[in-house]
Design a protein around this motif. Structure first.
Motif, PDB file in Angstrom:
ATOM      1  N   ASP A   1       0.786  -1.263  -0.219  1.00 41.02           N
ATOM      2  CA  ASP A   1       0.031   0.087  -0.566  1.00 41.02           C
ATOM      3  C   ASP A   1       1.137   1.043  -0.034  1.00 41.02           C
TER       4      ASP A   1
ATOM      5  N   TYR B   1      -8.108   2.025 -18.124  1.00 43.68           N
ATOM      6  CA  TYR B   1      -9.049   3.207 -17.210  1.00 43.68           C
ATOM      7  C   TYR B   1      -8.079   4.661 -17.319  1.00 43.68           C
TER       8      TYR B   1
ATOM      9  N   ASP C   1      -5.125   0.517  -0.731  1.00 43.24           N
ATOM     10  CA  ASP C   1      -4.505   1.229  -1.824  1.00 43.24           C
ATOM     11  C   ASP C   1      -4.440   0.442  -2.419  1.00 43.24           C
ATOM     12  N   ILE C   2      -4.165  -0.604  -2.847  1.00 47.75           N
ATOM     13  CA  ILE C   2      -3.505  -1.854  -3.454  1.00 47.75           C
ATOM     14  C   ILE C   2      -3.785  -1.964  -5.151  1.00 47.75           C
ATOM     15  N   ALA C   3      -5.406  -1.404  -5.078  1.00 46.71           N
ATOM     16  CA  ALA C   3      -6.296  -2.221  -6.197  1.00 46.71           C
ATOM     17  C   ALA C   3      -6.938  -0.841  -7.037  1.00 46.71           C
ATOM     18  N   PRO C   4      -6.062   0.173  -7.226  1.00 50.46           N
ATOM     19  CA  PRO C   4      -6.971   1.097  -8.611  1.00 50.46           C
ATOM     20  C   PRO C   4      -7.644   0.237 -10.004  1.00 50.46           C
ATOM     21  N   GLY C   5      -8.975   0.911 -10.137  1.00 52.26           N
ATOM     22  CA  GLY C   5      -9.786   0.396 -11.205  1.00 52.26           C
ATOM     23  C   GLY C   5     -10.494  -0.403 -10.420  1.00 52.26           C
ATOM     24  N   TYR C   6     -10.299  -1.389  -9.499  1.00 51.47           N
ATOM     25  CA  TYR C   6     -11.738  -2.074  -8.336  1.00 51.47           C
ATOM     26  C   TYR C   6     -11.597  -0.891  -7.125  1.00 51.47           C
ATOM     27  N   ASP C   7     -11.473   0.062  -6.676  1.00 50.31           N
ATOM     28  CA  ASP C   7     -11.927   0.651  -5.644  1.00 50.31           C
ATOM     29  C   ASP C   7     -13.416   1.055  -4.747  1.00 50.31           C
TER      30      ASP C   7
ATOM     31  N   THR D   1     -13.094  -1.696  -2.307  1.00 48.90           N
ATOM     32  CA  THR D   1     -11.512  -1.926  -1.908  1.00 48.90           C
ATOM     33  C   THR D   1     -12.492  -1.110  -0.445  1.00 48.90           C
TER      34      THR D   1
END
Lengths: 574, 574
Positions: free
Chosen positions: A505, A533, B436-442, B445
């Motif tokens: 993170d 994206y 914080d590790i999943a931009p595109g899936y926030d 999260t």
């Protein structure tokens, strides 16, 4: 005893060495030769740009994979837990048999002809290179639990310890105590060992497998590869259709992760589909067939007792476990106690010879919010606890399966009771789904519950895909399910304070704050999606050096304004 | 005082009556006339097959929409909370002004010329039918809080009470106590009143609005319609690009839900983009402009104090709130305290005249896991608590915004401190994102954190879309964000024990168990997606009467086996 820290680090090398059999040409096969490699097949290099695979070397041939993400701006690379397995292999040849030397070296196994009968037509569907007429069987009790209790740190334990960034002795202790399992059938030499236990990273399982209605062997192998590439820690092959044996063989020979099964699904196929026709003998032979193939853990619905079944009549959702409903049906029709319960000692004796772990099924798990935490569910959980002790008496590794559909406020009670009644054996839950209202989005309804129960101590989370309740998941569903559960598991790891969780993170947030866009993408759980994206509305080299994105535009980026602010403060203080 | 139970139920009728102005033809305009209605525009009838809209009638013209799902098999229909607003309206004409009579009937408002200057080119972009030169302003304090404190149950309160299935008097008490707000600007007569408070259903907000880089007015109106159709309880127009005034006018005139804004975004556009050039006067005029247009709540970053800003220097994520970073910048450059704090009494006086509610911004919310629950964040929260009391002294409704990025184990502390320090004013959180590790899936999260904090008492959840951190969400992103948050809010309602929450889950699970496939789809949060997923592998009339789906196939459906089992038991007992 092996040293606790890896002795050296090596970049990935072609996987030609250390195979137990000697079939040539498993590297370099062109993609056209691979039945599952359609044009959309994802590969390590395309899915994880700027990542490479390294191996941390331990003792005795232990080589532990990690994925290293290269960063810019002078930042050190970040190393992440890697489940993707050796890449570029022809599935007709299978993965390298790295464990074989360790297993044979322990001298408590023998090579014997297969005990279970495999029909010729099933055998014919298995490619010659991975077909085996002889298998390994224990002369003693070749289980990791037995070794751990004797104070032995096996190469498997060392491997798993390096993976977790923990001491091998801690791993041994947790296994010996029954708080962790290391599922590792002696007939699954392709395995990269891993741990399921609450002191370690929360793991996720992806279910694959065909049904009579849909899918094929190729498709299932592709799902396996996709699942481990995205981060599945184990897979369960829940096939119920035809080709059940051959599908499993293909999966096992190509799986770097533990494979779980539910033998009752095949047993019932053998008797023609009617639960009433099941017998202990058919089940036992099926179980041995799975054990000989290399299945690492089996779901056994031995805790579905007659008295518990009675109490499910007033449920809204009835019995939603396939295995649970089959055993319930059998015992009602025959007026007898569940034969998996009455033969549990014999089950233990079989599993002990191959080091297959029990996953004690929760056949009466609630399948609706209305049924959560009801009497049949908890009665079965208590019976699971009894069986845990019986398995331990036989040196057999064991974990317990848990629900299901449970609203948020009833989740903690599940964990508390499981820890107490099942003596801290690892808990392995399906979700839980926190509401029933969203078919089509049950990867989300359940990721919420999964994150919560993972934080509270569940060791492994069984994923749910968007297709749950609606149909057989396809490859894209598998990806969405794995993504949702990687998020849930990581959120749980952060909350549990796993020592290696937060560095990921922090690396990503630092990249974000410093507008290292490409690093941010490369560090993302799904780099390609993150970049796509972003690029939808702003792309090109300029966008990747821009101090903003299209969400706020150039004037409103809070990060840019914060940077300006820090600059301004420095100026004023100078 | 109006009766607590709705006096009658009426099916939807064409919305021609009760408009404050008299523009004809707002029903029946063909879709080709509507700028935002592309061929993919979703409509109530297509999104919710087998649903119809009914109105529960209260006193004094109160007509509360509900969505009624028709079921088969003799099951009673299920009524669900409905946010979709009047359907089939031409956006150039706006929605009916149902509230107008109630507002004017209270005799504490006057119609006056606009105080704020609206540039001609912005005015020209607003269609004539919804353009207004005169607006309403309080002669006294026409706020729901003031009425509630005087013991008055307004039609708005009655409306919201019927919607929640609760007593109007309870609603009045919660508003009077400050534990709930009913955001309802006197210049937003199109509003269908609703409540934000922890005794009620957890609400969700969808952010829409363009930026300088992407989108258009048409697109934003389409996002609004899509958001409320899927269930958004409020929308925030976060536009930062050009056309900011006209976009807002279009949105307000077409919004059946409360609209929130962040006036600082427009104020900074007015001064050319540099935070240093902001002045109290420009901000005040902008705030009045929003109030005159009918904005129901405004985010005001008044609690970002200089001493708190200093402490953000060691953060990984810096300041991630746009408004927070602007005010921080302003106060550092000028060496003065935040002018929103120093002018807070004047702000209250303005909002009191229009019944605009405060949403006290959390300008220093953590934007990274590493920064969660740090000193600047909590220092600001404490200051929010001070300001809540000031707002209440002015009879102004107020809620508090909350984080942000917070790992699961630190969420409860946020809720506990907010309740204590902010005197139980409603909490309104963004997520929180649990990793914080999943931009595109926030959206995922954060739905995890949102469900948890909603259960603990947060009254409204601000959605996050898959595009968060990456770009401006498009229409599909809006849908995905709303879906994730409807799930989180409903999971929280179940866990809180909201009296009407579980009937939805039970209806769906019952349909599932009884193989009423079409009922199951119709009851789903997203019926069309549920059916499409099912039909991918099994479709046609046979599939809809089948006692299985492709996930398990015909032999392995646990529900079918359970039904057979119950049948078998009945047979044996007979």
């Amino acid at each position: 005893m092996p040293d606790s820290s890896p002795s050296s680090i090596a970049p990935e090398r072609p996987e030609t060495a250390a195979r137990g059999d000697a079939h040539p040409g498993e590297v370099g096969a062109r993609s056209g030769d691979r039945p599952e490699n359609g044009p959309d097949e994802e590969r390590f290099e395309t899915v994880y740009p700027a990542s490479r695979k390294l191996y941390l070397e331990g003792s005795d041939g232990v080589r532990v994979p990690v994925r290293e993400v290269t960063l810019s701006g002078g930042e050190p690379p970040l190393r992440l837990y890697d489940t993707s397995g050796p890449q570029g292999r022809d599935p007709r040849l299978g993965l390298p048999r790295t464990r074989e030397r360790w297993i044979r070296g322990r001298s408590d196994v023998e090579e014997v002809p297969r005990e279970a009968r495999v029909p010729g037509e099933q055998r014919a569907r298995v490619p010659e290179a991975i077909r085996r007429d002889r298998v390994l069987r224990g002369t003693g009790t070749p289980t990791q639990l037995a070794y751990a209790r004797r104070g032995i740190v096996t190469p498997e334990m060392e491997f798993a310890a390096i993976r977790e960034g923990m001491e091998p002795e801690l791993v041994r202790e947790e296994i010996a105590r029954g708080r962790a399992i290391l599922p590792s059938n002696i007939n699954h030499p392709e395995l990269e060992p891993m741990l399921i236990g609450r002191r370690f990273k929360v793991k996720i399982n992806a279910n694959i497998g065909n049904s009579r209605v849909a899918s094929s062997i190729d498709e299932e192998v592709a799902k396996l590869r996709r699942a481990v590439l995205w981060g599945a820690d184990t897979v369960m092959d829940l096939s119920t259709g035809p080709d059940i044996h051959a599908t499993r063989e293909w999966i096992l020979r190509n799986s770097p992760v533990p494979v779980g099964t539910v033998p009752i699904y095949q047993a019932i196929e053998k008797v023609g589909g009617d639960p009433a026709d099941l017998t202990w003998e058919v089940y036992r032979d099926t179980l041995i067939e799975h054990a000989e193939q290399g299945v690492d853990y089996v779901t056994v619905h031995a805790a579905v007792l007659r008295e518990h079944v009675k109490a499910t009549d007033r449920r809204i959702g009835g019995i939603v476990s396939r295995g649970g409903s089959i055993m319930a049906h059998w015992s009602v029709v025959h007026g007898e106690e569940n034969f998996l319960y009455t033969h549990f000692d014999e089950l233990c004796e079989i599993l002990a010879r191959y080091d297959v772990a029990f996953s004690l099924g929760d056949g009466l798990r609630p399948g609706a919010i209305a049924d959560a935490n009801d009497h049949p569910q908890f009665a079965e959980l208590k019976t699971q606890g009894e069986l845990v002790e019986v398995a331990w008496d036989h040196d057999v590794q064991v974990m317990c399966e848990g629900p299901g559909h449970v609203p948020l406020h009833k989740i903690a009670e599940n964990m508390d009771k499981q820890l107490e009644w099942c003596h801290e054996a690892p808990f392995y839950t399906l979700g839980p789904l926190t509401t029933d209202i969203a078919p089509g989005y049950d990867h989300m309804t359940s990721a919420i519950g999964a994150a919560m129960i993972g934080w509270l101590g569940t060791a492994m989370l069984c994923y749910v895909t968007p297709k749950e309740h609606l149909g057989l998941p396809d490859r894209e569903d598998v990806k969405q399910g794995v993504m949702a559960y990687k998020i849930a598991a990581h959120a749980a790891d952060l909350a549990k304070g796993h020592p290696k969780a937060q560095e990921w993170d922090d690396a990503l947030s630092k990249a974000r704050f410093e507008f290292r866009w490409e690093d941010q993408f490369h560090l993302a759980l799904d780099p390609v999606t993150a970049q796509a994206y972003h690029d939808e509305t702003l792309s090109g080299a300029g966008a990747l050096s821009a101090k903003f994105c299209s969400m706020c535009g150039p004037s409103f980026c809070s990060l840019r304004i914060t940077q300006d602010l820090r600059e301004e403060k420095r100026r004023r203080e100078a």
